[in-house]
Design a protein around this motif. Structure first.
Motif, PDB file in Angstrom:
ATOM      1  N   ASP A 127      -6.916   5.457   4.238  1.00 17.61           N
ATOM      2  CA  ASP A 127      -7.643   4.654   5.226  1.00 17.61           C
ATOM      3  C   ASP A 127      -6.828   4.415   6.493  1.00 17.61           C
ATOM      4  OD1 ASP A 127      -9.798   4.404   3.469  1.00 17.61           O
ATOM      5  OD2 ASP A 127      -8.878   2.668   2.475  1.00 17.61           O
ATOM      6  N   LEU A 128      -5.559   4.825   6.486  1.00 16.53           N
ATOM      7  CA  LEU A 128      -4.701   4.643   7.668  1.00 16.53           C
ATOM      8  C   LEU A 128      -4.281   6.008   8.207  1.00 16.53           C
ATOM      9  CD1 LEU A 128      -2.409   1.666   6.572  1.00 16.53           C
ATOM     10  CD2 LEU A 128      -4.316   1.600   8.185  1.00 16.53           C
ATOM     11  N   ALA A 129      -4.880   6.383   9.322  1.00 14.98           N
ATOM     12  CA  ALA A 129      -4.622   7.709   9.879  1.00 14.98           C
ATOM     13  C   ALA A 129      -3.176   7.885  10.322  1.00 14.98           C
ATOM     14  CB  ALA A 129      -5.569   7.969  11.057  1.00 14.98           C
ATOM     15  N   MET A 130      -2.511   6.769  10.678  1.00  9.28           N
ATOM     16  CA  MET A 130      -1.147   6.844  11.206  1.00  9.28           C
ATOM     17  C   MET A 130      -0.076   6.727  10.128  1.00  9.28           C
ATOM     18  SD  MET A 130      -1.499   7.220  14.479  1.00  9.28           S
ATOM     19  CE  MET A 130       0.052   6.702  15.214  1.00  9.28           C
ATOM     20  N   HIS A 131      -0.488   6.576   8.875  1.00  6.89           N
ATOM     21  CA  HIS A 131       0.494   6.372   7.815  1.00  6.89           C
ATOM     22  C   HIS A 131       1.431   7.575   7.689  1.00  6.89           C
ATOM     23  CE1 HIS A 131       1.373   5.045   3.387  1.00  6.89           C
ATOM     24  NE2 HIS A 131       2.411   4.925   4.171  1.00  6.89           N
ATOM     25  N   TYR A 132       0.863   8.764   7.603  1.00  8.38           N
ATOM     26  CA  TYR A 132       1.697   9.973   7.469  1.00  8.38           C
ATOM     27  C   TYR A 132       2.578  10.163   8.694  1.00  8.38           C
ATOM     28  CZ  TYR A 132       3.022  14.890   7.242  1.00  8.38           C
ATOM     29  OH  TYR A 132       3.737  16.064   7.243  1.00  8.38           O
TER      30      TYR A 132
ATOM     31  N   LEU B 137       5.559   7.892   8.591  1.00 11.79           N
ATOM     32  CA  LEU B 137       6.550   8.378   7.641  1.00 11.79           C
ATOM     33  C   LEU B 137       7.342   9.545   8.222  1.00 11.79           C
ATOM     34  CD1 LEU B 137       4.483   8.264   4.318  1.00 11.79           C
ATOM     35  CD2 LEU B 137       6.421   6.803   4.923  1.00 11.79           C
ATOM     36  N   ALA B 138       6.646  10.421   8.960  1.00 10.17           N
ATOM     37  CA  ALA B 138       7.313  11.570   9.576  1.00 10.17           C
ATOM     38  C   ALA B 138       8.294  11.113  10.655  1.00 10.17           C
ATOM     39  CB  ALA B 138       6.277  12.519  10.166  1.00 10.17           C
ATOM     40  N   VAL B 139       7.858  10.171  11.491  1.00 11.38           N
ATOM     41  CA  VAL B 139       8.723   9.666  12.565  1.00 11.38           C
ATOM     42  C   VAL B 139       9.915   8.912  11.982  1.00 11.38           C
ATOM     43  CG1 VAL B 139       8.827   8.130  14.565  1.00 11.38           C
ATOM     44  CG2 VAL B 139       6.817   9.571  14.207  1.00 11.38           C
ATOM     45  N   HIS B 140       9.746   8.326  10.815  1.00 14.32           N
ATOM     46  CA  HIS B 140      10.858   7.653  10.145  1.00 14.32           C
ATOM     47  C   HIS B 140      11.791   8.661   9.474  1.00 14.32           C
ATOM     48  CE1 HIS B 140      13.137   4.974   7.541  1.00 14.32           C
ATOM     49  NE2 HIS B 140      12.738   5.694   6.503  1.00 14.32           N
TER      50      HIS B 140
ATOM     51  N   ALA C  28       9.531   3.117  13.248  1.00 11.82           N
ATOM     52  CA  ALA C  28       8.501   3.748  12.428  1.00 11.82           C
ATOM     53  C   ALA C  28       8.423   3.119  11.044  1.00 11.82           C
ATOM     54  CB  ALA C  28       8.787   5.245  12.307  1.00 11.82           C
ATOM     55  N   ALA C  29       9.572   2.674  10.529  1.00  6.34           N
ATOM     56  CA  ALA C  29       9.604   2.087   9.191  1.00  6.34           C
ATOM     57  C   ALA C  29       8.828   0.773   9.123  1.00  6.34           C
ATOM     58  CB  ALA C  29      11.052   1.852   8.760  1.00  6.34           C
ATOM     59  N   VAL C  30       8.765   0.055  10.233  1.00  9.78           N
ATOM     60  CA  VAL C  30       8.019  -1.202  10.263  1.00  9.78           C
ATOM     61  C   VAL C  30       6.542  -0.937   9.936  1.00  9.78           C
ATOM     62  CG1 VAL C  30       7.215  -3.095  11.720  1.00  9.78           C
ATOM     63  CG2 VAL C  30       9.591  -2.330  11.862  1.00  9.78           C
ATOM     64  N   PHE C  31       5.971   0.084  10.567  1.00 10.40           N
ATOM     65  CA  PHE C  31       4.573   0.426  10.298  1.00 10.40           C
ATOM     66  C   PHE C  31       4.422   1.025   8.909  1.00 10.40           C
ATOM     67  CE2 PHE C  31       0.869   3.162  10.215  1.00 10.40           C
ATOM     68  CZ  PHE C  31      -0.109   2.370  10.804  1.00 10.40           C
ATOM     69  N   ALA C  32       5.352   1.916   8.532  1.00 10.61           N
ATOM     70  CA  ALA C  32       5.270   2.564   7.229  1.00 10.61           C
ATOM     71  C   ALA C  32       5.359   1.543   6.101  1.00 10.61           C
ATOM     72  CB  ALA C  32       6.375   3.604   7.094  1.00 10.61           C
TER      73      ALA C  32
ATOM     74  N   ALA D 168       4.404  -1.587   6.255  1.00 13.49           N
ATOM     75  CA  ALA D 168       3.152  -2.339   6.219  1.00 13.49           C
ATOM     76  C   ALA D 168       2.056  -1.561   5.489  1.00 13.49           C
ATOM     77  CB  ALA D 168       2.705  -2.672   7.639  1.00 13.49           C
ATOM     78  N   ALA D 169       2.130  -0.227   5.554  1.00 17.10           N
ATOM     79  CA  ALA D 169       1.098   0.617   4.952  1.00 17.10           C
ATOM     80  C   ALA D 169       1.456   1.095   3.548  1.00 17.10           C
ATOM     81  CB  ALA D 169       0.850   1.831   5.847  1.00 17.10           C
ATOM     82  N   THR D 170       2.664   0.764   3.067  1.00 15.96           N
ATOM     83  CA  THR D 170       3.090   1.282   1.773  1.00 15.96           C
ATOM     84  C   THR D 170       2.173   0.830   0.644  1.00 15.96           C
ATOM     85  OG1 THR D 170       4.942   1.465   0.224  1.00 15.96           O
ATOM     86  CG2 THR D 170       4.647  -0.652   1.318  1.00 15.96           C
ATOM     87  N   LEU D 171       1.992   1.700  -0.331  1.00 12.53           N
ATOM     88  CA  LEU D 171       1.169   1.377  -1.488  1.00 12.53           C
ATOM     89  C   LEU D 171       2.023   0.842  -2.638  1.00 12.53           C
ATOM     90  CD1 LEU D 171      -1.197   4.508  -1.458  1.00 12.53           C
ATOM     91  CD2 LEU D 171      -1.590   2.247  -0.447  1.00 12.53           C
ATOM     92  N   GLY D 172       3.309   0.563  -2.347  1.00 16.59           N
ATOM     93  CA  GLY D 172       4.226   0.109  -3.384  1.00 16.59           C
ATOM     94  C   GLY D 172       4.101  -1.356  -3.744  1.00 16.59           C
ATOM     95  N   GLY D 173       3.368  -2.123  -2.948  1.00 11.88           N
ATOM     96  CA  GLY D 173       3.191  -3.532  -3.258  1.00 11.88           C
ATOM     97  C   GLY D 173       4.021  -4.450  -2.367  1.00 11.88           C
ATOM     98  N   PHE D 174       3.786  -5.751  -2.503  1.00 12.61           N
ATOM     99  CA  PHE D 174       4.409  -6.742  -1.631  1.00 12.61           C
ATOM    100  C   PHE D 174       5.928  -6.762  -1.760  1.00 12.61           C
ATOM    101  CE2 PHE D 174       5.838 -11.175  -0.914  1.00 12.61           C
ATOM    102  CZ  PHE D 174       5.520 -11.265   0.431  1.00 12.61           C
ATOM    103  N   ALA D 175       6.445  -6.684  -2.992  1.00 16.63           N
ATOM    104  CA  ALA D 175       7.901  -6.739  -3.206  1.00 16.63           C
ATOM    105  C   ALA D 175       8.603  -5.581  -2.509  1.00 16.63           C
ATOM    106  CB  ALA D 175       8.213  -6.725  -4.697  1.00 16.63           C
TER     107      ALA D 175
END
Length: 234
Positions: A49-54, A57-60, A104-108, A110-117
């Motif tokens: 659902d997030l077009a900029m997620h990939y 990650l690439a920019v990071h 880039a990591a700030v956005f990545a 926020a979009a991570t599927l790993g959970g809040f922790a």
């Protein structure tokens, strides 16, 4: 050079060499999937659902991988002494790479599927990454070379979390074979936090034992030498 000193030097070179090999190996593994432009090649799950997620990650990954490779070169005394201009150029490239990778990591995160922790861990890492870099830059601008080195050790330790994260994750997956109740999300969260906290503890131990303690001993010898000389003269 005494046998003890030579042994310590060889051990230090061995550890730095191992660190460099691991850094290059992880960079070679982690970066290429983000050079293809295909989200399906990503090493981590992508939020559809997030077009900029990939892209984030690439920019990071690309500048982060570059910083991972440059780091060990900056700690090589021979290169630093014989090629000071190269050391400064690589230092600037390293600094710019960290800034771009952090943004880039700030956005990545926020979009991570790993959970809040995992999100919290990544935000802590980014904040510490930028803070230690800023301190290192400020010290070298003031000519405080030893402090600059200390802060760069701390900074690269955080950069090297990219390596230890994968090491802990591999160990965790091996552990999961014996403890099947362990979930991958739990292993990943623990690996992320361990890659930060353990690295920081190791860095502080190295700084205290290998940098600050020798400086304190040399300072103590300088302070006691005049007293001994005066007593002998009397």
């Amino acid at each position: 050079m005494t046998a003890s000193t030579a042994s310590k030097t060889n051990r230090r070179r061995w550890w730095w060499g191992l660190m460099a090999v691991l850094a290059v190996g992880i960079a070679a593994y982690a970066v290429p999937p983000y050079l293809t432009g295909n989200p399906a090649d990503s090493n981590v799950p992508i939020d559809p659902d997030l077009a900029m997620h990939y892209l984030s990650l690439a920019v990071h990954a690309v500048p982060g991988g570059l910083a991972l490779i440059i780091g060990p070169l900056q700690f090589a005394t021979r290169l630093r002494v014989s090629r000071p201009k190269l050391h400064r150029v690589l230092g600037r490239v390293y600094m710019i790479s960290i800034v771009i990778a952090s943004a880039a990591a700030v956005f990545a995160a926020a979009a991570t599927l790993g959970g809040f922790a995992v999100q919290v861990a990544f935000y802590v890492l980014v904040a510490a990454w930028l803070y230690t870099l800023a301190k290192a830059y400020r010290c070298i601008r003031r000519g405080e070379v030893q402090l600059h080195r200390i802060w760069m050790i701390r900074n690269y330790t955080l950069t090297f979390a990219a390596v230890t994260l994968r090491v802990y994750l591999i160990l965790g997956l091996q552990l999961k074979k014996s403890f099947t109740s362990l979930e991958f999300d739990q292993l990943y969260t623990a690996s992320v936090w361990a890659s930060i906290l353990v690295n920081v503890l190791v860095a502080e131990y190295f700084i205290i034992q290998r940098t600050l303690a020798p400086l304190a001993r040399r300072q103590q010898r300088r302070e006691t030498t005049p007293v001994t000389t005066s007593a002998a003269a009397g």
